[in-house]
Design an enzyme around this catalytic site. Structure first.
Site, PDB file in Angstrom:
ATOM      1  CG  LEU A  47      -0.898  18.183  10.865  1.00 22.24           C
ATOM      2  CD1 LEU A  47      -1.423  19.551  10.448  1.00 22.24           C
ATOM      3  CD2 LEU A  47       0.617  18.200  10.999  1.00 22.24           C
ATOM      4  CB  SER A  48      -1.816  17.347  17.371  1.00 25.29           C
ATOM      5  OG  SER A  48      -0.499  17.031  17.754  1.00 25.29           O
ATOM      6  CD  GLU A  49      -6.295  17.318  18.444  1.00 21.70           C
ATOM      7  OE1 GLU A  49      -6.671  16.332  19.103  1.00 21.70           O
ATOM      8  OE2 GLU A  49      -5.280  17.960  18.678  1.00 21.70           O
ATOM      9  CB  THR A  50      -7.773  18.145  10.936  1.00 18.26           C
ATOM     10  OG1 THR A  50      -6.493  17.708  10.460  1.00 18.26           O
ATOM     11  CG2 THR A  50      -8.460  18.954   9.849  1.00 18.26           C
ATOM     12  CG  HIS A  77      -3.267  22.591  19.093  1.00 21.72           C
ATOM     13  ND1 HIS A  77      -3.764  21.346  19.406  1.00 21.72           N
ATOM     14  CD2 HIS A  77      -2.796  22.503  17.824  1.00 21.72           C
ATOM     15  CE1 HIS A  77      -3.598  20.542  18.361  1.00 21.72           C
ATOM     16  NE2 HIS A  77      -3.008  21.221  17.394  1.00 21.72           N
TER      17      HIS A  77
END
Length: 268
Positions: A47-50, A77
């Site tokens: 995903l974009s970030e964890t 986010h």
């Protein structure tokens, strides 16, 4: 061998609609994992970030963010998603403080209207005098102006159609690392729109980027003569951000929707 069980949540941030906004994985920890393990989990999540956080002895949540490629200095986010998890799954008041090395303290409040408000440092961009060739030629539509802050280059366009239609040359934009590229313009339905390209740090296009609004909001606040603004990040998933600009801080608010709650099984 019994695996170590870690909780994991996946939250759609900056949206009130499932499958919109920007997905973030949130992994609450009691103690920090090795950096390599956190990176492996983020890469596996893809995903974009964890986001990973640990509550310290002072009650502050130390937070770190990882894209599938690397650790990120500042992510809005995934901070929003982490706050949503703390507010909804932990016995905690509706005001929390995160801390990250690159940005310091981030105060977060749950508002009465259901939004979550984050207080970011004001990262207003400055005009770029010497524009890198890769930036000048790396966007299919020529921008009107170029700016830059600690995080990214800003390419400013005449209207939102240009922002929605521009095609990035990812090979060229990658050479601008460690800086990403945000494209932005005034909007009719919103105050401004943007898209965010980050091939060197996370992926092709980030669906909704809370952190860059610490720069976009003060830029458009001065340009439009407004302290309070509503922004659209015009990716395929899209997201809406509510911004308020003060001299040293930028307040960015958004909604969240929970998609998944589960566990990660780690074997030593």
């Amino acid at each position: 061998m019994t695996p170590t069980q870690l909780p994991i949540y996946i939250i759609d941030a900056f949206t009130d609609t499932l499958f919109k906004g920007n997905q973030a994985a949130v992994v609450p920890l009691k103690h920090w994992l090795p950096e390599s393990m956190m990176q492996s989990i983020a890469s596996e999540n893809n995903l974009s970030e964890t986001a990973f956080f640990v509550k310290n002895s002072e009650g502050i949540f130390e937070i770190r963010w990882f894209s599938p490629l690397k650790e990120i200095d500042f992510c809005g986010h995934a901070t929003l998603a982490s706050a949503y998890v703390i507010f909804n799954h932990f016995d905690h008041p509706f005001c929390i403080t995160f801390w990250a090395k690159a940005v310091g303290k981030i105060e977060v409040n749950a508002l009465e209207n259901g939004l979550i408000e984050m207080s970011f440092p004001n990262r207003e961009p400055e005009c770029v005098v010497e524009v890198p060739e890769a930036l000048r030629t790396g966007l299919s539509i020529a921008p009107l102006e170029f700016y830059k802050n600690q995080q990214a280059y800003f390419a400013v366009y005449k209207d939102e159609d240009d922002v929605k239609n521009v095609v990035p040359d990812l090979e060229k934009l990658t050479t601008l690392a460690p800086f990403d590229v945000v494209v932005s313009a005034p909007s009719v339905a919103f105050d401004f729109v943007s898209r965010y390209f980050w091939p060197a740090n996370g992926g092709v296009e980030d669906p909704v980027t809370g952190s860059i609004h610490a720069g976009l909001a003060p830029f458009w606040s001065k340009r439009l003569g407004k302290q309070t603004l509503v922004a659209l990040q015009a990716s395929k998933r899209s997201g809406v951000l509510y911004c308020c600009v003060e001299k040293e801080r930028v307040f960015v608010s958004g909604a969240c929707v929970e998609y998944l709650q589960g566990t990660i099984g780690l074997r030593a």
